[in-house]
Write a protein that holds these residues in place. Structure first.
Motif, short mmCIF file in Angstrom:
data_model
loop_
_atom_site.label_atom_id
_atom_site.label_comp_id
_atom_site.label_asym_id
_atom_site.label_seq_id
_atom_site.Cartn_x
_atom_site.Cartn_y
_atom_site.Cartn_z
N CYS A 1 -26.13 -5.11 -26.56
CA CYS A 1 -24.87 -5.10 -26.12
C CYS A 1 -24.84 -3.92 -24.94
O CYS A 1 -24.55 -4.08 -23.07
N GLN A 2 -24.77 -2.37 -25.80
CA GLN A 2 -24.76 -1.73 -24.86
C GLN A 2 -25.56 -1.14 -23.87
O GLN A 2 -25.57 -0.55 -22.95
N ALA A 3 -26.79 -1.09 -24.66
CA ALA A 3 -28.02 -1.24 -23.92
C ALA A 3 -27.50 -2.09 -22.99
O ALA A 3 -28.37 -1.78 -20.58
N TYR A 4 -27.40 -3.42 -22.63
CA TYR A 4 -28.00 -4.43 -21.28
C TYR A 4 -26.52 -3.80 -20.09
O TYR A 4 -26.92 -3.61 -19.34
N LEU B 1 -31.45 -2.04 -14.46
CA LEU B 1 -33.03 -3.09 -14.43
C LEU B 1 -31.92 -5.20 -15.12
O LEU B 1 -32.95 -6.09 -14.71
N LEU B 2 -30.99 -4.76 -14.78
CA LEU B 2 -30.80 -6.10 -14.72
C LEU B 2 -29.34 -6.27 -13.91
O LEU B 2 -28.66 -7.27 -14.44
N ASP B 3 -29.25 -5.18 -13.38
CA ASP B 3 -28.43 -5.87 -12.42
C ASP B 3 -28.01 -6.92 -11.39
O ASP B 3 -29.25 -7.76 -11.90
N GLY B 4 -27.09 -7.69 -11.74
CA GLY B 4 -26.72 -8.68 -11.66
C GLY B 4 -26.93 -9.89 -12.56
O GLY B 4 -26.36 -11.24 -11.85
N HIS B 5 -26.77 -9.99 -13.60
CA HIS B 5 -27.44 -10.75 -14.76
C HIS B 5 -26.17 -10.67 -15.76
O HIS B 5 -25.42 -9.90 -15.65
N VAL B 6 -26.21 -11.91 -15.93
CA VAL B 6 -24.77 -12.26 -17.29
C VAL B 6 -25.17 -12.70 -18.33
O VAL B 6 -25.83 -13.58 -18.11
N ALA B 7 -24.50 -11.85 -19.53
CA ALA B 7 -26.21 -11.74 -20.73
C ALA B 7 -24.82 -12.10 -21.91
O ALA B 7 -23.55 -10.95 -21.88
N ALA C 1 -26.16 -5.13 -16.64
CA ALA C 1 -25.14 -6.87 -16.37
C ALA C 1 -24.02 -6.95 -16.79
O ALA C 1 -23.47 -5.62 -17.62
N ARG C 2 -23.11 -8.24 -16.71
CA ARG C 2 -21.77 -8.11 -17.72
C ARG C 2 -22.49 -9.15 -18.26
O ARG C 2 -22.94 -9.82 -18.76
N VAL C 3 -21.54 -8.51 -19.70
CA VAL C 3 -21.48 -8.64 -21.04
C VAL C 3 -20.63 -9.54 -21.43
O VAL C 3 -19.62 -8.47 -21.76
N ALA D 1 -15.67 2.66 -22.04
CA ALA D 1 -16.03 3.92 -22.27
C ALA D 1 -17.45 4.11 -21.49
O ALA D 1 -17.04 5.62 -21.11
N ALA D 2 -18.49 3.71 -21.27
CA ALA D 2 -19.53 4.63 -20.67
C ALA D 2 -19.38 3.85 -19.36
O ALA D 2 -20.05 3.83 -18.62
N GLY D 3 -18.50 2.89 -19.09
CA GLY D 3 -18.18 2.17 -17.27
C GLY D 3 -18.81 0.80 -16.78
O GLY D 3 -19.55 0.85 -16.11
N GLY D 4 -19.63 0.56 -17.99
CA GLY D 4 -19.83 -1.01 -18.09
C GLY D 4 -18.90 -2.33 -17.98
O GLY D 4 -17.22 -2.23 -18.37
N LYS D 5 -19.24 -3.06 -17.91
CA LYS D 5 -18.81 -5.09 -17.53
C LYS D 5 -19.10 -5.48 -19.03
O LYS D 5 -20.38 -5.65 -19.24
N ALA D 6 -17.49 -5.71 -19.66
CA ALA D 6 -18.46 -6.92 -20.81
C ALA D 6 -16.32 -7.57 -20.79
O ALA D 6 -15.70 -6.89 -21.20
N SER D 7 -17.02 -8.46 -22.13
CA SER D 7 -15.60 -9.62 -22.62
C SER D 7 -16.01 -9.53 -23.57
O SER D 7 -16.98 -9.62 -24.33
#
Ligand SMILES: NC(=O)c1ccc[n+]([C@@H]2O[C@H](COP(=O)([O-])OP(=O)(O)OC[C@H]3O[C@@H](n4cnc5c(N)ncnc54)[C@H](O)[C@@H]3O)[C@@H](O)[C@H]2O)c1
Length: 255
Positions: free
Chosen positions: A24-27, A4-10, A32-34, A53-59
């Motif tokens: 954060c985890q849900a986004y 639902l949030l593909d391409g978004h930066v949150a 989304a990149r969080v 660990a769940a394969g998402g993108k965050a910093s």
């Protein structure tokens, strides 16, 4: 399957614990990149670890939302690798001294709560405003059942006032930024089991029982109970929703 949030930066303030961590985890799960912003660097890093660990993108970035200059600097730094399109103002504190308690303590509660819950929300929103207008972004502010009522236990005048302010800020920004395509909404959590109330829940089980007697769903919430509405409000599913508050309170406010 598309998120639902593909391409978004949150960017999510207070993303290192509790409700913010859940959002954060849900986004990230929704694509989304969080950017996890928190005064607690270890907490922010923990959230990034869970997402990775769940394969998402965050910093993670360390930020005290009360420091206006730091908020502006972080917004500039973030923009260098892409503007944000979602901002969640979630960082907050609560203290429950009665207004009649020791004068110095009550005044400090007032100052700390206002500077984090209200000034912090302004500082971060103002710092990221150009990015959010450029991306036709979405702002989600975390209010409370105390955006409407002084709940059944006493001793939270400053917190109640701050959360009424969150709703006022949400509505006035929605009115002003609609023409730019920026949507601004709030969420009103009920009693959610996090660090903010861990000590109060342990010390005062009667307070929990009182709230539960007034909660149709009959249980305290978990961060993921707030994360669902936060995904909805940030997504295109809510394309015609602005200036609203979605209650995530087990029905507390409706009865
Ligand atoms: N838990 C509840 O029952 C409940 C109910 C209604 C509203 N809320 C609101 O939800 C939001 C999140 O609270 P939570 O329950 O997850 O609590 P929490 O204590 O688990 O998380 C709050 C986070 O905010 C961060 N923070 C505090 N001061 C900060 C500052 N100056 N700068 C940056 N970050 C800061 C903390 O480090 C922490 O990571 C708060 O705004 C709170 O008022 C919580």
């Amino acid at each position: 399957m598309a998120g639902l949030l593909d391409g978004h930066v949150a960017a999510v303030t207070g993303g290192g614990s509790g409700i913010g961590q859940g959002i954060c985890q849900a986004y990230a799960r929704e694509g989304a990149r969080v950017i996890v912003l928190d005064i607690d660097s270890a907490g922010a890093r923990e959230t990034v670890g869970l997402i990775a660990a769940a394969g998402g993108k965050a910093s993670a970035m360390t930020l005290d939302v009360t420091d206006r200059r730091a908020c502006n600097a972080i917004a500039v730094e973030v923009a260098s690798s892409g503007s944000i399109s979602i901002l969640v103002n979630n960082a907050g504190i609560n203290r429950r001294n009665p207004i009649t308690a020791d004068k110095a303590a009550v005044a400090k509660d007032w100052d700390d709560i206002m500077s984090i819950n209200l000034d912090g929300m302004f500082n971060v929103t103002h710092a990221f405003l150009d990015q959010l207008r450029a991306t036709k972004g979405r702002i989600v502010n975390i209010g409370s059942i105390q955006s409407f009522v002084h709940v059944t236990w006493p001793n939270s005048a400053a917190y109640t006032t701050s959360k009424h302010g969150v709703l006022g800020f949400t509505r006035s920004l929605a009115a002003e930024l609609g023409k730019d395509g920026v949507r601004v909404n709030a969420i009103g959590p009920g009693m959610i089991e996090t660090k903010i109330n861990a000590e109060a829940r342990t010390r005062n089980p009667e307070m929990v029982a009182t709230v539960m007697r007034h909660t149709p769903l009959g249980r305290p919430g978990k961060p993921e109970d707030v994360a669902g509405p936060a995904v909805f409000l940030a997504s295109d599913l809510a394309a015609y929703v602005t200036g609203s508050i979605v209650m995530a309170d087990g029905g507390f406010r409706s009865i």
